[in-house]
Design an enzyme around this catalytic site. Structure first.
Site, PDB file in Angstrom:
ATOM      1  N   GLU A   1       5.226  -7.000   9.349  1.00 34.97           N
ATOM      2  CA  GLU A   1       4.244  -6.715   8.294  1.00 34.97           C
ATOM      3  C   GLU A   1       3.242  -5.658   8.745  1.00 34.97           C
ATOM      4  O   GLU A   1       2.713  -5.738   9.859  1.00 34.97           O
ATOM      5  CB  GLU A   1       3.527  -8.013   7.935  1.00 34.97           C
ATOM      6  CG  GLU A   1       3.393  -8.281   6.475  1.00 34.97           C
ATOM      7  CD  GLU A   1       4.715  -8.475   5.751  1.00 34.97           C
ATOM      8  OE1 GLU A   1       5.241  -7.482   5.204  1.00 34.97           O
ATOM      9  OE2 GLU A   1       5.218  -9.604   5.714  1.00 34.97           O
ATOM     10  N   HIS A   2       3.000  -4.695   7.881  1.00 40.46           N
ATOM     11  CA  HIS A   2       2.103  -3.563   8.172  1.00 40.46           C
ATOM     12  C   HIS A   2       2.590  -2.764   9.377  1.00 40.46           C
ATOM     13  O   HIS A   2       1.798  -2.119  10.061  1.00 40.46           O
ATOM     14  CB  HIS A   2       0.650  -4.028   8.339  1.00 40.46           C
ATOM     15  CG  HIS A   2       0.028  -4.434   7.032  1.00 40.46           C
ATOM     16  ND1 HIS A   2      -0.775  -3.602   6.295  1.00 40.46           N
ATOM     17  CD2 HIS A   2       0.145  -5.578   6.307  1.00 40.46           C
ATOM     18  CE1 HIS A   2      -1.150  -4.219   5.183  1.00 40.46           C
ATOM     19  NE2 HIS A   2      -0.594  -5.415   5.165  1.00 40.46           N
ATOM     20  N   THR A   3       3.861  -2.825   9.633  1.00 41.33           N
ATOM     21  CA  THR A   3       4.472  -2.015  10.687  1.00 41.33           C
ATOM     22  C   THR A   3       5.114  -0.767  10.112  1.00 41.33           C
ATOM     23  O   THR A   3       5.317   0.208  10.828  1.00 41.33           O
ATOM     24  CB  THR A   3       5.537  -2.836  11.436  1.00 41.33           C
ATOM     25  OG1 THR A   3       6.346  -3.506  10.467  1.00 41.33           O
ATOM     26  CG2 THR A   3       4.892  -3.866  12.353  1.00 41.33           C
TER      27      THR A   3
ATOM     28  N   SER B   1       9.333  -1.184 -22.205  1.00 44.96           N
ATOM     29  CA  SER B   1       9.681  -2.313 -21.345  1.00 44.96           C
ATOM     30  C   SER B   1       9.377  -3.623 -22.035  1.00 44.96           C
ATOM     31  O   SER B   1       8.633  -3.655 -23.026  1.00 44.96           O
ATOM     32  CB  SER B   1       8.894  -2.238 -20.040  1.00 44.96           C
ATOM     33  OG  SER B   1       7.545  -2.573 -20.305  1.00 44.96           O
TER      34      SER B   1
ATOM     35  N   SER C   1       7.935  -6.074  -7.229  1.00 39.49           N
ATOM     36  CA  SER C   1       8.403  -5.763  -8.584  1.00 39.49           C
ATOM     37  C   SER C   1       8.310  -4.257  -8.819  1.00 39.49           C
ATOM     38  O   SER C   1       9.127  -3.682  -9.543  1.00 39.49           O
ATOM     39  CB  SER C   1       7.575  -6.520  -9.618  1.00 39.49           C
ATOM     40  OG  SER C   1       6.197  -6.265  -9.429  1.00 39.49           O
TER      41      SER C   1
ATOM     42  N   GLU D   1       5.138   5.894  -5.534  1.00 42.43           N
ATOM     43  CA  GLU D   1       4.126   4.836  -5.350  1.00 42.43           C
ATOM     44  C   GLU D   1       2.841   5.436  -4.752  1.00 42.43           C
ATOM     45  O   GLU D   1       1.736   5.122  -5.178  1.00 42.43           O
ATOM     46  CB  GLU D   1       4.722   3.781  -4.413  1.00 42.43           C
ATOM     47  CG  GLU D   1       3.839   2.612  -4.134  1.00 42.43           C
ATOM     48  CD  GLU D   1       4.197   1.379  -4.950  1.00 42.43           C
ATOM     49  OE1 GLU D   1       5.353   1.262  -5.404  1.00 42.43           O
ATOM     50  OE2 GLU D   1       3.304   0.545  -5.125  1.00 42.43           O
TER      51      GLU D   1
ATOM     52  N   ASP E   1       9.568  -1.403   1.112  1.00 37.46           N
ATOM     53  CA  ASP E   1       9.978  -2.091  -0.109  1.00 37.46           C
ATOM     54  C   ASP E   1      11.152  -1.389  -0.794  1.00 37.46           C
ATOM     55  O   ASP E   1      12.139  -2.016  -1.190  1.00 37.46           O
ATOM     56  CB  ASP E   1       8.799  -2.190  -1.086  1.00 37.46           C
ATOM     57  CG  ASP E   1       7.574  -2.824  -0.442  1.00 37.46           C
ATOM     58  OD1 ASP E   1       7.732  -3.487   0.594  1.00 37.46           O
ATOM     59  OD2 ASP E   1       6.474  -2.644  -0.984  1.00 37.46           O
TER      60      ASP E   1
ATOM     61  N   TYR F   1      -5.830  -2.916   1.957  1.00 39.85           N
ATOM     62  CA  TYR F   1      -4.598  -2.308   2.479  1.00 39.85           C
ATOM     63  C   TYR F   1      -4.917  -0.946   3.101  1.00 39.85           C
ATOM     64  O   TYR F   1      -4.519  -0.650   4.226  1.00 39.85           O
ATOM     65  CB  TYR F   1      -3.572  -2.179   1.354  1.00 39.85           C
ATOM     66  CG  TYR F   1      -2.208  -1.714   1.828  1.00 39.85           C
ATOM     67  CD1 TYR F   1      -1.196  -2.636   2.090  1.00 39.85           C
ATOM     68  CD2 TYR F   1      -1.934  -0.363   2.018  1.00 39.85           C
ATOM     69  CE1 TYR F   1       0.043  -2.222   2.539  1.00 39.85           C
ATOM     70  CE2 TYR F   1      -0.704   0.062   2.466  1.00 39.85           C
ATOM     71  CZ  TYR F   1       0.292  -0.870   2.707  1.00 39.85           C
ATOM     72  OH  TYR F   1       1.520  -0.451   3.149  1.00 39.85           O
TER      73      TYR F   1
HETATM   74  C1  GLA Z   1       3.298  -3.744   1.001  1.00 41.33           C
HETATM   75  C2  GLA Z   1       3.706  -2.285   1.139  1.00 41.33           C
HETATM   76  C3  GLA Z   1       4.732  -2.091   2.258  1.00 41.33           C
HETATM   77  C4  GLA Z   1       4.263  -2.749   3.548  1.00 41.33           C
HETATM   78  C5  GLA Z   1       3.772  -4.166   3.293  1.00 41.33           C
HETATM   79  C6  GLA Z   1       3.168  -4.795   4.521  1.00 41.33           C
HETATM   80  O1  GLA Z   1       4.381  -4.497   0.577  1.00 41.33           O
HETATM   81  O2  GLA Z   1       4.257  -1.823  -0.068  1.00 41.33           O
HETATM   82  O3  GLA Z   1       4.981  -0.720   2.434  1.00 41.33           O
HETATM   83  O4  GLA Z   1       3.286  -1.979   4.181  1.00 41.33           O
HETATM   84  O5  GLA Z   1       2.818  -4.227   2.250  1.00 41.33           O
HETATM   85  O6  GLA Z   1       4.132  -5.009   5.485  1.00 41.33           O
END
Ligand code: GLA
Length: 386
Positions: free
Chosen positions: A35-37, A69, A131, A164, A176, A228
């Site tokens: 996560e957050h890597t 949608s 999503s 995004e 994602d 974030y």
């Molecule tokens: C969100 C972001 C991803 C990632 C995660 C944390 O999902 O969209 O790119 O940074 O947070 O791991």
């Protein structure tokens, strides 16, 4: 035809009075660990889930893009002529941002045809199950086909990320969209976010009698504002002060030096990323050598690191994790960007009802709103449906 496929076809016919050229779909994702890597050029281990976005799309003979949608009554119309990310807003920025971003990667936007598209999805919104990446990836594969672009999936993931970042305005990484595009049934995607090389790693949940339970706290989160971006900034500061391009270039051996050079908060942010990268590598090795029953401690340690060092958890996520483990989950952690969203609990099949009940009653006792709980399975990535 799945129920979602039928809903996409019917919705298209109702809004646009015609038949689509085809259906394309892309899944949401859950992150097993890492996560957050991703924006630190590190490692992640997400998988595509059996919740999908399906789109029905037809090319037009003019340059108009029209998007509709199931989650909105409006039809948004934007021309391909002079398309910029700044003119996009709201939910339609996800699909239309992808059209713009394809141009940034070389699609001939000045000559391609416009399109009508109708979007349906059963990926829960706001649960941290991407999503948004599901919409972006479905549109990306569809336009790649319809416009005959021939981009590979790695490129399409970068297209989705750019949409995004620039059209939606969230400074997120590549995880994602990669999971949504590269996922395979019963497997996770082990991705090196620096090289974008990926490997599919079999999860083996079925053989081990395990399920992955999602506990959606219903606490909403938003990555285009606040926490974030500030976590990302701390990581970039830490890398700069330590003299490396990104935190990926550091390992646990560098922690002592980091502790001397950095202020306490930046050090803890850096320590999370360094140890989390190591946990991803350890999880991949453990899955291969010992199977999923042996990864519980790594999931637990990941949660502790996000709670204490990265400080992106919330009381609901902490409680979900503690209650799930107490009722027999093998391991549990919050998943996704944090500040809300969902936790995951790797749980023996027969204990799903007990873990679910324990989490629900812990939430009720704490005065929290009821969470949503459901099991997800690792599914195939984006593609054409019909
Ligand atoms: C969100 C972001 C991803 C990632 C995660 C944390 O999902 O969209 O790119 O940074 O947070 O791991």
């Amino acid at each position: 035809m799945s129920a979602l496929d039928s809903a996409a076809t019917a919705g298209f016919a109702k809004r646009f009075a015609g038949e689509p050229d085809g259906l394309w779909s892309a899944p949401g994702r859950v992150n097993l660990i890492g996560e957050h890597t991703d924006y630190n050029d590190g490692f992640v281990l997400p998988f595509a889930i059996d919740r999908r976005t399906v789109i029905a799309l037809a090319a037009r003979s003019d340059r108009l893009m029209r998007v509709a949608s199931s989650f909105s009554d409006e039809i948004v119309e934007v021309s391909l002529d002079g398309l910029t990310p700044d003119m996009l807003a709201g939910w339609s920025a996800y699909p239309l941002g992808v059209a713009w971003a394809l141009g940034e990667f070389g699609a001939p936007l000045s000559t391609v045809a416009g399109f009508d598209v109708y979007i349906v999805s059963d990926v829960p919104i706001g649960a941290g199950l991407s999503s948004s990446a599901a919409i972006e990836s479905a549109i990306a594969v569809a336009l790649n086909d319809v416009w005959g672009l021939g981009f590979d999936r790695r490129t399409l993931a970068r297209v989705g990320q750019l949409a995004e970042n620039r059209a939606v305005g969230a400074p997120t990484g590549i995880m994602d969209q990669s999971a949504s595009l590269l996922g395979e049934k019963d497997s996770a995607v082990f991705l090196d976010c620096r090289t974008l090389e990926s490997e599919v790693v079999p999860l083996g949940f079925d053989a081990a009698g395990l399920e992955l339970l999602i506990i959606d706290t219903k606490v909403s989160h938003e990555h285009s504002t606040g926490g974030y971006a500030s976590r990302r900034a701390s990581c970039e500061l830490g890398a700069r002060l330590l003299g490396v391009d990104s935190l990926r270039d550091l390992g646990v051996v560098d922690l002592a030096r980091a502790a001397e050079l950095l202020d306490d908060e930046t050090f803890r942010r850096v320590r999370h990323v360094i140890t989390e990268n190591q946990r991803v590598l350890d999880t991949v090795r453990t899955l291969r050598e010992s199977g999923p029953s042996a990864i519980g401690a790594l999931l637990d340690a990941s949660h502790t690191s996000m709670r204490d060092d990265f400080e992106i958890s919330v009381p609901e996520l902490d409680l979900a994790v503690v209650a799930a483990r107490g009722a027999g989950a093998v391991g549990a952690r919050m998943t996704g960007g944090g500040f809300g969203g969902a936790a995951i609990a790797l749980t023996p099949h027969e204990l799903i009802p007990a873990v679910t009940a324990a989490v629900r009653s812990a939430f009720a006792d704490a005065g929290f709103g009821a969470p949503d709980t459901f099991v997800v399975r690792a599914a195939d990535g984006a593609g054409r449906e019909g």
